[in-house]
Scaffold this active site. Structure first.
Site: not given
Ligand code: XMP
Length: 475
Positions: A294-295, A300, A333-334, A356, A383-384, A468
């Site tokens: 989440v975040g 994000c 994820d993220g 992503g 996506m948001a 590092s």
């Molecule tokens: P990375 O860091 O790999 O993360 O670019 C990809 C993940 O980010 C999430 N995602 C979002 N989270 N607002 C958010 O808070 C957004 O607009 C958004 N778009 C994507 C999602 O889980 C993705 O896989």
């Protein structure tokens, strides 16, 4: 109050290793209970990351792509079909034409399905000919009938033919397509030389029982989500991803339960959550895999806009217990910025990672490359983000512009940006997997289970992180 850390707050402590070559490290992971991946890397279901081209490339590398849901049901379904038809051992339902269709129709069909050849059939699916792009190459008359151009000298195989015999037939007759026909001439399938070559070219590819590439596709939890689920499953999606920013919510659990009740055989990944309780409740609702994060994502702004979220490493350490307790894998994820973060995410207990930003700059992501100050970039958006919200709403109502007031109602939780162009996915994934193998061997771990048991994290200071990275160098 709880303390929480993320990837750059820690390092993995090197340990005695019996691994003499990185090749001996097994990187196999999982996205869901029954879907294993030789390379535990998944491309995110974002509209600037994964459509069929990315999903095909990811599956060939041994990973997986998740088709995004920001399109019509038909468009998403078509993307799934493209992946499922990209290669297989036997294509059960090859694309066909009737002999009196025209060159123009054949060209349109080839372009639409992105194939280089079509089979021509008559009544009761009797095979009459094969038409390839070569047959159409110098044809100016688009009204000409297919029957005039197709090759009628057919080399065919019997249903159930083994792959060695099929390969020999293709080689001996120097043809690319081997239609499979019953004794009475009825078409029942197709083997292509391209598919046979790909089997050798991508030995680690993620495939289903029919030799087709694996693919996941996404749905929401309101509106047409059940119809969307039905269609993507019918198209052959191997995983359904219930995709919501705050997955620890009653209506998400309800949606997961409904999908699992209607399609008990389906593999359902749900999320996103950042706590053990979120995982426990989604697992109880029937989720076969859980997205954690989440975040943390590069685009994000959820944590800034809402004040909510958990730094990703701590979220993973907390949530991954669900894998030991309920055999439900966790997908990190993220926030993954390099291969070291992948090792850390897996070491914290994840069974796979979702990317992503790291994949958005590749050739295979949707969208064009743009030049800025002599450097190539691709657009990457949350996506948001405002831009994604606007285009989603515009699509919903047929590209009509939104009123000022409506735009003002949108509260974005993401941004739109550019990422450097990175070339082919295959090369990016190769580097990431190389780093992961090395990382696992530093932890003395031959596979994921060993990594989970052995990994030890050291909390570091900002000075430790500074040390590092490359430093004290002339630029
Ligand atoms: P990375 O860091 O790999 O993360 O670019 C990809 C993940 O980010 C999430 N995602 C979002 N989270 N607002 C958010 O808070 C957004 O607009 C958004 N778009 C994507 C999602 O889980 C993705 O896989």
């Amino acid at each position: 109050m709880q303390e929480a850390f993320t990837f750059s707050d820690v390092l993995l402590i090197p340990q005695r290793s019996s691994i003499s070559s990185r090749k001996d490290v097994d990187t196999r992971g999982r996205i869901s209970k029954n879907i294993f991946l030789q390379v535990p890397i998944i491309s995110s279901n974002m509209d600037t990351v994964t459509e069929s081209t990315m999903a095909i490339a990811m599956a060939r590398c041994g990973g997986l792509g998740l088709i995004h849901r920001y399109s019509t049901i038909q468009q998403e379904t078509e993307e799934v079909i493209r992946v499922k038809r990209a290669e297989s051992i036997v294509i059960d339902e090859p694309y066909t034409l009737s002999p009196d269709q025209t060159v123009a129709q054949a060209r349109e069909m080839m372009a639409h399905h992105q194939v280089g050849g079509l089979l021509v059939v008559g009544a009761a699916k009797k095979l009459l000919g094969v038409l390839t792009t070569r047959d159409l190459m110098f044809q100016n008359s688009s009204a000409k009938k297919v029957t005039e151009l197709m090759s009628k000298q057919l080399i065919t195989g019997k249903p159930g033919i083994d792959l060695e015999t099929a390969e020999k037939l293709l080689q001996d007759h120097k043809v690319e397509k081997l239609p499979l026909v019953e004794k009475n001439g009825t078409l029942v399938g197709l083997i292509t030389a391209k598919d046979l070559r790909k089997r050798k070219l991508y030995p680690r590819a993620s495939k289903d029982k029919k030799g087709r590439l694996l693919v996941g596709a996404s749905v929401g939890v309101v509106g047409d989500y059940l119809e969307r689920t039905a269609e993507i499953l019918k198209a052959g999606a191997d995983v359904v991803v219930v995709d919501v920013a705050h997955g620890h919510a009653d209506h998400v659990m309800k949606a997961v339960e409904t999908i699992k009740k209607k399609w008990p055989q389906s593999e359902v990944v749900a999320g996103n959550v950042a706590t053990y309780e979120g995982c426990r409740d989604l697992a109880a609702a029937g989720a076969d895999g859980i997205r954690v994060g989440v975040g943390p994502g590069a685009t994000c702004t959820t944590r800034i806009v809402t004040g909510s979220g958990v730094p990703q490493l701590s979220a993973l350490l907390d949530t991954a217990r669900i894998t030991q307790e309920k055999d439900v894998p966790v997908i990190a994820d993220g926030g993954i910025r390099d291969s070291g973060d992948i090792t850390k995410a897996l070491a914290a207990g994840a069974s796979s990672v979702m990317l992503g930003q790291l994949l958005a700059g590749t050739e295979e992501s949707p969208g064009w490359t743009v030049m800025k100050n002599g450097t190539k970039y691709k657009v990457y958006r949350g996506m948001a983000s405002l831009a994604a919200n606007l285009s989603r709403k515009q699509k919903e109502r047929g590209e009509e512009d939104l009123g000022e007031e409506e735009v003002a109602q949108i509260v974005p939780e993401g941004v739109e940006a550019m990422v450097p162009y990175r070339g082919q996915v295959e090369e990016v994934v190769r580097q990431l997997v190389g780093g992961l193998r090395s990382g696992m061997s530093y932890c003395g771990s031959k596979n994921l289970e060993e990594l989970w048991k052995k990994a030890k994290f050291a909390r570091i200071t900002p000075a430790g992180w500074f040390e590092s990275k490359p430093h004290a160098l002339e630029k």
